[in-house]
Enzyme design. Sequence first.
Site, PDB file in Angstrom:
ATOM      1  N   LYS A  26       0.832  -1.218   0.000  1.00 21.35           N
ATOM      2  CA  LYS A  26       0.000   0.000   0.000  1.00 21.35           C
ATOM      3  C   LYS A  26       0.866   1.268   0.000  1.00 21.35           C
ATOM      4  O   LYS A  26       0.650   2.166  -0.783  1.00 21.35           O
ATOM      5  CB  LYS A  26      -0.934   0.014   1.228  1.00 21.35           C
ATOM      6  CG  LYS A  26      -1.851  -1.191   1.327  1.00 21.35           C
ATOM      7  CD  LYS A  26      -2.758  -1.127   2.536  1.00 21.35           C
ATOM      8  CE  LYS A  26      -2.045  -1.173   3.851  1.00 21.35           C
ATOM      9  NZ  LYS A  26      -1.325  -2.429   4.162  1.00 21.35           N
ATOM     10  N   ARG A 101      -9.906   0.510   8.454  1.00 27.27           N
ATOM     11  CA  ARG A 101      -9.340  -0.805   8.749  1.00 27.27           C
ATOM     12  C   ARG A 101     -10.304  -1.674   9.533  1.00 27.27           C
ATOM     13  O   ARG A 101      -9.979  -2.812   9.846  1.00 27.27           O
ATOM     14  CB  ARG A 101      -8.103  -0.587   9.612  1.00 27.27           C
ATOM     15  CG  ARG A 101      -6.843  -1.117   9.013  1.00 27.27           C
ATOM     16  CD  ARG A 101      -5.746  -0.653   9.929  1.00 27.27           C
ATOM     17  NE  ARG A 101      -4.569  -1.385   9.743  1.00 27.27           N
ATOM     18  CZ  ARG A 101      -3.478  -0.881   9.156  1.00 27.27           C
ATOM     19  NH1 ARG A 101      -3.475   0.326   8.677  1.00 27.27           N
ATOM     20  NH2 ARG A 101      -2.412  -1.602   9.072  1.00 27.27           N
ATOM     21  N   ARG A 140      11.912  -5.742   5.157  1.00 29.86           N
ATOM     22  CA  ARG A 140      11.694  -4.306   4.874  1.00 29.86           C
ATOM     23  C   ARG A 140      12.582  -3.431   5.760  1.00 29.86           C
ATOM     24  O   ARG A 140      12.773  -3.695   6.926  1.00 29.86           O
ATOM     25  CB  ARG A 140      10.228  -3.939   5.145  1.00 29.86           C
ATOM     26  CG  ARG A 140       9.992  -2.431   5.001  1.00 29.86           C
ATOM     27  CD  ARG A 140       8.544  -2.079   4.967  1.00 29.86           C
ATOM     28  NE  ARG A 140       7.841  -2.424   6.186  1.00 29.86           N
ATOM     29  CZ  ARG A 140       6.530  -2.254   6.345  1.00 29.86           C
ATOM     30  NH1 ARG A 140       5.808  -1.743   5.376  1.00 29.86           N
ATOM     31  NH2 ARG A 140       5.953  -2.595   7.464  1.00 29.86           N
ATOM     32  N   ARG A 173      11.336  -1.460  11.334  1.00 31.05           N
ATOM     33  CA  ARG A 173      10.228  -1.100  12.219  1.00 31.05           C
ATOM     34  C   ARG A 173      10.068  -2.164  13.305  1.00 31.05           C
ATOM     35  O   ARG A 173      10.236  -3.336  13.040  1.00 31.05           O
ATOM     36  CB  ARG A 173       8.914  -1.004  11.408  1.00 31.05           C
ATOM     37  CG  ARG A 173       8.688   0.358  10.803  1.00 31.05           C
ATOM     38  CD  ARG A 173       7.562   0.409   9.794  1.00 31.05           C
ATOM     39  NE  ARG A 173       6.307  -0.238  10.164  1.00 31.05           N
ATOM     40  CZ  ARG A 173       5.199  -0.201   9.406  1.00 31.05           C
ATOM     41  NH1 ARG A 173       5.220   0.482   8.257  1.00 31.05           N
ATOM     42  NH2 ARG A 173       4.105  -0.800   9.771  1.00 31.05           N
ATOM     43  N   ARG A 184      -0.170  -9.143  13.286  1.00 31.47           N
ATOM     44  CA  ARG A 184      -0.786  -8.183  12.345  1.00 31.47           C
ATOM     45  C   ARG A 184      -1.595  -8.911  11.274  1.00 31.47           C
ATOM     46  O   ARG A 184      -2.664  -8.445  10.877  1.00 31.47           O
ATOM     47  CB  ARG A 184       0.305  -7.327  11.671  1.00 31.47           C
ATOM     48  CG  ARG A 184       0.850  -6.258  12.601  1.00 31.47           C
ATOM     49  CD  ARG A 184       2.204  -5.779  12.149  1.00 31.47           C
ATOM     50  NE  ARG A 184       2.181  -4.989  10.939  1.00 31.47           N
ATOM     51  CZ  ARG A 184       3.252  -4.774  10.182  1.00 31.47           C
ATOM     52  NH1 ARG A 184       4.418  -5.299  10.511  1.00 31.47           N
ATOM     53  NH2 ARG A 184       3.159  -4.024   9.105  1.00 31.47           N
TER      54      ARG A 184
HETATM   55  P1  AP5 Z   1       4.903  -1.579   1.845  1.00 29.93           P
HETATM   56  O1  AP5 Z   1       4.544  -0.738   0.676  1.00 29.93           O
HETATM   57  O2  AP5 Z   1       5.670  -0.921   2.942  1.00 29.93           O
HETATM   58  O3  AP5 Z   1       3.609  -2.349   2.398  1.00 29.93           O
HETATM   59  P2  AP5 Z   1       2.343  -1.789   3.180  1.00 29.93           P
HETATM   60  O4  AP5 Z   1       1.147  -2.492   2.640  1.00 29.93           O
HETATM   61  O5  AP5 Z   1       2.311  -0.300   3.194  1.00 29.93           O
HETATM   62  O6  AP5 Z   1       2.686  -2.397   4.603  1.00 29.93           O
HETATM   63  P3  AP5 Z   1       2.578  -1.754   6.052  1.00 29.93           P
HETATM   64  O7  AP5 Z   1       3.310  -2.729   6.950  1.00 29.93           O
HETATM   65  O8  AP5 Z   1       3.098  -0.349   6.126  1.00 29.93           O
HETATM   66  O9  AP5 Z   1       1.097  -1.806   6.294  1.00 29.93           O
HETATM   67  P4  AP5 Z   1       0.379  -1.923   7.597  1.00 29.93           P
HETATM   68  O10 AP5 Z   1      -0.999  -1.802   7.129  1.00 29.93           O
HETATM   69  O11 AP5 Z   1       0.670  -3.110   8.438  1.00 29.93           O
HETATM   70  O12 AP5 Z   1       1.053  -0.795   8.495  1.00 29.93           O
HETATM   71  P5  AP5 Z   1       0.660   0.717   8.793  1.00 29.93           P
HETATM   72  O13 AP5 Z   1       1.903   1.500   8.742  1.00 29.93           O
HETATM   73  O14 AP5 Z   1      -0.512   1.134   7.977  1.00 29.93           O
HETATM   74  O15 AP5 Z   1       5.743  -2.834   1.293  1.00 29.93           O
HETATM   75  C1  AP5 Z   1       6.259  -3.834   2.157  1.00 29.93           C
HETATM   76  C2  AP5 Z   1       7.576  -4.395   1.599  1.00 29.93           C
HETATM   77  O16 AP5 Z   1       7.319  -5.048   0.372  1.00 29.93           O
HETATM   78  C3  AP5 Z   1       8.631  -3.331   1.296  1.00 29.93           C
HETATM   79  O17 AP5 Z   1       9.898  -3.798   1.657  1.00 29.93           O
HETATM   80  C4  AP5 Z   1       8.541  -3.111  -0.218  1.00 29.93           C
HETATM   81  O18 AP5 Z   1       9.790  -2.753  -0.739  1.00 29.93           O
HETATM   82  C5  AP5 Z   1       8.085  -4.483  -0.697  1.00 29.93           C
HETATM   83  N1  AP5 Z   1       7.208  -4.420  -1.879  1.00 29.93           N
HETATM   84  C6  AP5 Z   1       6.145  -3.586  -2.073  1.00 29.93           C
HETATM   85  N2  AP5 Z   1       5.559  -3.835  -3.263  1.00 29.93           N
HETATM   86  C7  AP5 Z   1       6.239  -4.868  -3.826  1.00 29.93           C
HETATM   87  C8  AP5 Z   1       6.092  -5.583  -5.054  1.00 29.93           C
HETATM   88  N3  AP5 Z   1       5.146  -5.304  -5.953  1.00 29.93           N
HETATM   89  N4  AP5 Z   1       6.975  -6.566  -5.304  1.00 29.93           N
HETATM   90  C9  AP5 Z   1       7.956  -6.889  -4.405  1.00 29.93           C
HETATM   91  N5  AP5 Z   1       8.157  -6.241  -3.231  1.00 29.93           N
HETATM   92  C10 AP5 Z   1       7.302  -5.240  -2.941  1.00 29.93           C
HETATM   93  O19 AP5 Z   1       0.126   0.599  10.276  1.00 29.93           O
HETATM   94  C11 AP5 Z   1       1.007   0.311  11.363  1.00 29.93           C
HETATM   95  C12 AP5 Z   1       0.198   0.201  12.656  1.00 29.93           C
HETATM   96  O20 AP5 Z   1      -0.474   1.452  12.932  1.00 29.93           O
HETATM   97  C13 AP5 Z   1      -0.942  -0.837  12.634  1.00 29.93           C
HETATM   98  O21 AP5 Z   1      -0.480  -2.137  12.928  1.00 29.93           O
HETATM   99  C14 AP5 Z   1      -1.850  -0.273  13.734  1.00 29.93           C
HETATM  100  O22 AP5 Z   1      -1.360  -0.530  15.024  1.00 29.93           O
HETATM  101  C15 AP5 Z   1      -1.764   1.234  13.496  1.00 29.93           C
HETATM  102  N6  AP5 Z   1      -2.812   1.700  12.548  1.00 29.93           N
HETATM  103  C16 AP5 Z   1      -2.617   2.253  11.313  1.00 29.93           C
HETATM  104  N7  AP5 Z   1      -3.791   2.556  10.735  1.00 29.93           N
HETATM  105  C17 AP5 Z   1      -4.743   2.187  11.619  1.00 29.93           C
HETATM  106  C18 AP5 Z   1      -6.165   2.232  11.584  1.00 29.93           C
HETATM  107  N8  AP5 Z   1      -6.837   2.727  10.526  1.00 29.93           N
HETATM  108  N9  AP5 Z   1      -6.844   1.757  12.661  1.00 29.93           N
HETATM  109  C19 AP5 Z   1      -6.206   1.270  13.731  1.00 29.93           C
HETATM  110  N10 AP5 Z   1      -4.852   1.198  13.837  1.00 29.93           N
HETATM  111  C20 AP5 Z   1      -4.130   1.656  12.783  1.00 29.93           C
END
Ligand code: AP5
Length: 229
Positions: A26, A101, A140, A173, A184
Amino acid sequence: MSCDEQKLDKLKALHLILLGAPGSGKGTQAGYLKNNWQLLHISTGDILRAEVRADSELGREAKAYMESGELVPDDLIIRMMEERLKSIGDANGYILDGFPRTVAQAEALDNMLARIVHKLDCVVNLEVADTELIRRLTGRRVCSSCGAVFHVDTMQPKVAGICDNCGDKLIQRKDDQLDAIINRLEVYKAQTMPLIEYYQARKMLVTIDGTIGVPQVAESIRQAVSGGL
Ligand code: AP5
């Protein structure tokens, strides 16, 4: 104005949700689309991490949930997003990354959008198998300053451990440790996957294979959202 210019203008005003499991790409896609279509990238994870770094009241409340891979309570997130969306002008399109979410957050978003008169255009669901999600997340690395995302095997920086964009240090992270990743993924299945049905029922969902290369995924998203423009 040419047809392509008109389409680009419409893309710049898009209101898009990126849905998908942790590690589905994402953030990577949002960064890519933001640069190409000049959309705002609103990532709840990035906002929360900035609050944690600033040691704000919200950051202190959110920290333990985030590090263990649990969701931050809905009421905190909804209040935070309401403020953020209200501050955006009508002309700006945006990508919501990590919000909503839960079904409660999706319902709250519907109410917010109705109040500020923003129409949601599309919900893109990035599909990636668990084994690949775990591979991506354990490898990552993110920039400690600008948040740019890399991978130790498949998206290496030019200099090991150093951000290509700003030259700062790359870090892992806390929630990218295996225990937190497994939690997660469970939290995602229990609390976020129901949104697939929620948006399918509203005929807004497009599911895309998130395992092809980054530019190819971006192209699939472009085709999916520009089909109706
Ligand atoms: P990346 O693009 O970083 O993936 P992502 O989907 O953004 O993963 P996140 O871990 O950031 O998502 P998340 O939803 O768990 O965390 P968030 O920060 O939102 O890609 C991942 C890896 O894959 C990278 O190394 C990249 O290089 C590689 N990659 C990408 N695309 C690729 C491809 N096509 N091919 C190969 N490799 C690829 O949330 C963190 C925490 O915040 C949550 O756990 C929660 O505690 C809190 N939080 C956030 N939002 C909410 C909410 N709405 N409600 C409640 N709690 C929340």
